[in-house]
Every structure is written in C-alpha cells, then in structure tokens.
Design a protein around this motif. Structure first.
Motif, short mmCIF file in Angstrom:
data_model
loop_
_atom_site.label_atom_id
_atom_site.label_comp_id
_atom_site.label_asym_id
_atom_site.label_seq_id
_atom_site.Cartn_x
_atom_site.Cartn_y
_atom_site.Cartn_z
N ILE A 107 8.45 9.82 14.19
CA ILE A 107 7.63 8.61 14.13
C ILE A 107 7.63 8.13 12.69
O ILE A 107 7.16 8.84 11.79
N SER A 108 8.16 6.94 12.46
CA SER A 108 8.28 6.40 11.10
C SER A 108 6.98 5.66 10.74
O SER A 108 6.61 4.69 11.39
N LEU A 109 6.30 6.14 9.70
CA LEU A 109 5.02 5.56 9.29
C LEU A 109 5.19 4.69 8.05
O LEU A 109 5.82 5.08 7.07
N ILE A 110 4.59 3.50 8.10
CA ILE A 110 4.57 2.58 6.95
C ILE A 110 3.20 2.69 6.30
O ILE A 110 2.17 2.60 6.98
N VAL A 111 3.17 2.92 5.00
CA VAL A 111 1.90 3.02 4.26
C VAL A 111 1.72 1.79 3.40
O VAL A 111 2.58 1.45 2.59
N LYS A 112 0.59 1.09 3.57
CA LYS A 112 0.26 -0.08 2.77
C LYS A 112 -0.95 0.23 1.89
O LYS A 112 -1.97 0.73 2.39
N LYS A 113 -0.83 -0.04 0.61
CA LYS A 113 -1.94 0.26 -0.31
C LYS A 113 -2.86 -0.95 -0.48
O LYS A 113 -2.38 -2.07 -0.69
N ASN A 114 -4.14 -0.70 -0.41
CA ASN A 114 -5.13 -1.74 -0.68
C ASN A 114 -5.35 -1.84 -2.19
O ASN A 114 -5.63 -0.84 -2.84
N LYS A 115 -5.24 -3.04 -2.72
CA LYS A 115 -5.39 -3.23 -4.17
C LYS A 115 -6.78 -3.74 -4.56
O LYS A 115 -7.11 -3.85 -5.73
N LYS A 116 -7.62 -4.04 -3.53
CA LYS A 116 -8.97 -4.52 -3.82
C LYS A 116 -9.92 -3.33 -4.00
O LYS A 116 -9.84 -2.36 -3.26
N LYS A 117 -10.82 -3.43 -4.95
CA LYS A 117 -11.80 -2.36 -5.16
C LYS A 117 -12.94 -2.51 -4.17
O LYS A 117 -13.46 -3.60 -3.95
N ILE A 118 -13.34 -1.38 -3.57
CA ILE A 118 -14.46 -1.37 -2.63
C ILE A 118 -15.58 -0.54 -3.25
O ILE A 118 -15.44 0.67 -3.41
N THR A 119 -16.67 -1.19 -3.59
CA THR A 119 -17.78 -0.48 -4.27
C THR A 119 -19.05 -0.44 -3.43
O THR A 119 -19.90 0.42 -3.63
#
Length: 349
Positions: A107-119
């Motif tokens: 199973i090929s997984l795509i990882v997307k990074k969130n660039k917004k800060k969550i505080t």
C-alpha cells in the motif's frame, strides 16, 4: 488397554481439529460480514477513484485493508494519504514509520505536511486543515471522494459532545454516511455502521499491529473525556444500540426539518457571486430551529468551511441582528452587514 488409549487419543485429535476448523470458519464469517457492510456503503463510488484518509491508528488501517480488497475486486484506484500536522516532535518520524509499514503490505502512502501552526483548539483546527489538504489533493488528482474510518463509537461520541454543547436536532443527528464538502468533493464514511471492535479485529488480522496517537489518551481534550464516559454507559445498563437508535430517530426528524427549511431558504435568500442576501425580518418569524439551520447553512456556504459554527454563537448572532444595533458583525469566517430588513453575508477577507 492400548486399544482404548488409541481410541481416546484419536477422538481428542478429531475434537481439536474440529475446534480449529470451527475457529477458522468463525473468523472468516466475521471478516466477511464486516466486508459486506463496508461494500454496501461504498457502492456510491461505482468505478471512481477515492482518497483514503490514513493516520496509522486501528480504524484507518482497517479502512486501508478493506479498501485494498475492494480495489482488487472492482478495479477502483485509491490514494492513501496521511497529513503530518507537526504538532508533536516525533510526528514526521511516526508518519515515515506508517509509510514503511504500509509499503510492506503493498500500500503506497502519500504524506502531506501541514505548514500552518496550530496553537489553540488543536483537535478542531487540525481536522479543518486535514480536510483542506485532502480536498486540495482531490482537486489536483480529479478525485471526487474522500473516505474516512468513522465508526459507530465515533457516532456516539459526536452525539454526546454536541449534547454537551446544547446542539439542536441537526447537530444531534450526528454524522452521515455521505457529506458534500463542496461542489466537487464528497466525504464518505463506509464504516459508520461498524463498531470500533470490528475495525480493530480487521487491523489485527490483516496487519498484526497499529500505531497509537498519544493525544487520544490526553484528558485535556473533550473527546477523550466523552470516550471514557461512553464506555461507562454500557456498564450502567445503557447499551450502545439504544443510543444509536435515538441518533437514527433524530436523523429522520432532521430530514423532515431540512425539507421545510429548504423552502424557507429559497423564499428568504438571494445568492450573488460572493455573498448571500437574507431577508432576516421575514426569516425571524420562523421557529428558532429553522433560523439556526438557515443561518448555519449560509455561514458554512459563504466560509466554505466543513464544520458549522456552534449553535450558541449562531443564536447570539440572531439576537444581535434582531436588536438592530450593529451594522457589521462577524462569525465563522464571515462578515454580516445589516441593512434595514436585509443582511448581507460574505466570506471575511
């Protein structure tokens, strides 16, 4: 004596074999039943592709396993996508570990990074961002459907959370199997009829292990507290089936209200390019529940948000508009301008 011992030994072997065969059949029967429920709820896809939202937890891994089997049978293409929010120090390592783990199962997984800060409002903001990232991925790949691993335990938790916030009929009817996120993308919950125990069973059988998000055990989050509360209901003689039955009844009532509110919406609103104009004087002659439904719908539509504003905030908005003291208000990422009998609602810049 030896003859008797041989007969007893033979009988014991036959009993052991029949017991093993029975366990195998029971296992197959349970897995087939789970898969049938999943297949029934995923038929809306037909031959279209979909995006599977993955976290590495037992629920999403079960969804990955079920969708993998379905894709082989029906030739549907699925993208497996994980959003790394970067909230925890080791989140990137965890995402990579899930990726490698799934690759072993082809199973090929795509990882997307969130660039917004969550505080603040970590859970709700993280959900909003996750759906936004997955929606954008869908638009790039021309995919119409997002699949999530929400299950019946989630349904009960959502019901109790909304009950604690004083939600109306619409909110208490909880999650639906298919939800329209925007004009091009729909959210499907094909495991909503299944319990967490069933999804855990699938994951253990297919993968053997799963990853644990430590935030799911953190008592500072409301959902964690509600989850513990929900577990105590069964011991107190309130079975999950009865709560789910109440949710289903509320859903039927909500659908009846929707039909009526759609007519009221058409009579009292005008949709322009970037705004919706509401005849609030006329709308406020309706019951509070209808006012809530229509204004919530407008704010969701204008802000292009998946989650609606809380009912308490909408009722507060209704009260302030009724008093006619404010000429400009904001709520849920929208600006509300008051002009005599009309209110103009548009997305906040």
């Amino acid at each position: 004596k030896n003859s008797i011992q041989k007969q007893v030994s033979l009988c014991y072997k036959k009993h052991s074999m029949s017991k093993k065969n029975s366990n195998v059949l029971n296992k197959e029967s349970r897995l087939n039943e789970i898969y049938r429920s999943f297949k029934k709820n995923i038929k809306v896809l037909k031959k279209d592709p979909g995006v599977i939202a993955v976290s590495g937890g037992p629920d999403s891994l079960a969804l990955a396993a079920l969708s993998k089997k379905y894709s082989k049978e029906n030739s549907n293409k699925f993208y497996y996508l994980l959003v790394d929010h970067g909230i925890r120090k080791n989140s990137s390592k965890e995402a990579l570990a899930v990726k490698k783990f799934l690759e072993k199962r082809k199973i090929s997984l795509i990882v997307k990074k969130n660039k917004k800060k969550i505080t603040k409002n970590i859970h709700s903001n993280a959900r909003e961002i996750r759906y936004e990232i997955i929606k954008n991925f869908c638009l790039q790949k021309k995919v119409k459907y997002i699949l999530t691993a929400h299950h019946s335990d989630d349904q009960i938790e959502t019901f109790l959370i909304r009950l604690s916030r004083g939600s109306g009929v619409q909110g208490l009817s909880s999650m639906r199997k298919v939800t329209k996120l925007n004009k091009k993308v729909k959210l499907i919950r094909p495991t909503l009829d299944l319990s967490k125990k069933n999804l855990l069973y699938v994951t253990k059988e297919f993968f053997g292990k799963f990853f644990v998000d430590p935030s799911n055990r953190n008592n500072k989050f409301l959902r964690t507290k509600i989850r513990k509360l929900a577990k105590s209901f069964e011991k107190s003689g309130i079975p999950q089936k009865q709560i789910l039955k109440s949710i289903q009844n509320l859903k039927l009532s909500s659908e009846t209200l929707n039909k009526y509110s759609n007519n009221i919406f058409k009579k009292n609103t005008k949709i322009r390019k970037n705004k919706i104009i509401v005849d609030y004087k006329n709308l406020f002659q309706e019951s509070p529940e209808i006012q809530l439904k229509i204004l919530t719908r407008i704010i969701k539509k204008c802000s292009n948000s998946y989650y609606p504003p809380r009912s308490k905030k909408v009722f507060n908005l209704i009260d302030r508009i009724s008093k006619n003291k404010d000429k400009r208000l904001t709520l849920g990422g929208c600006v509300i301008k008051i002009n005599k009998n009309y209110a103009e609602i548009a997305k906040e810049a």
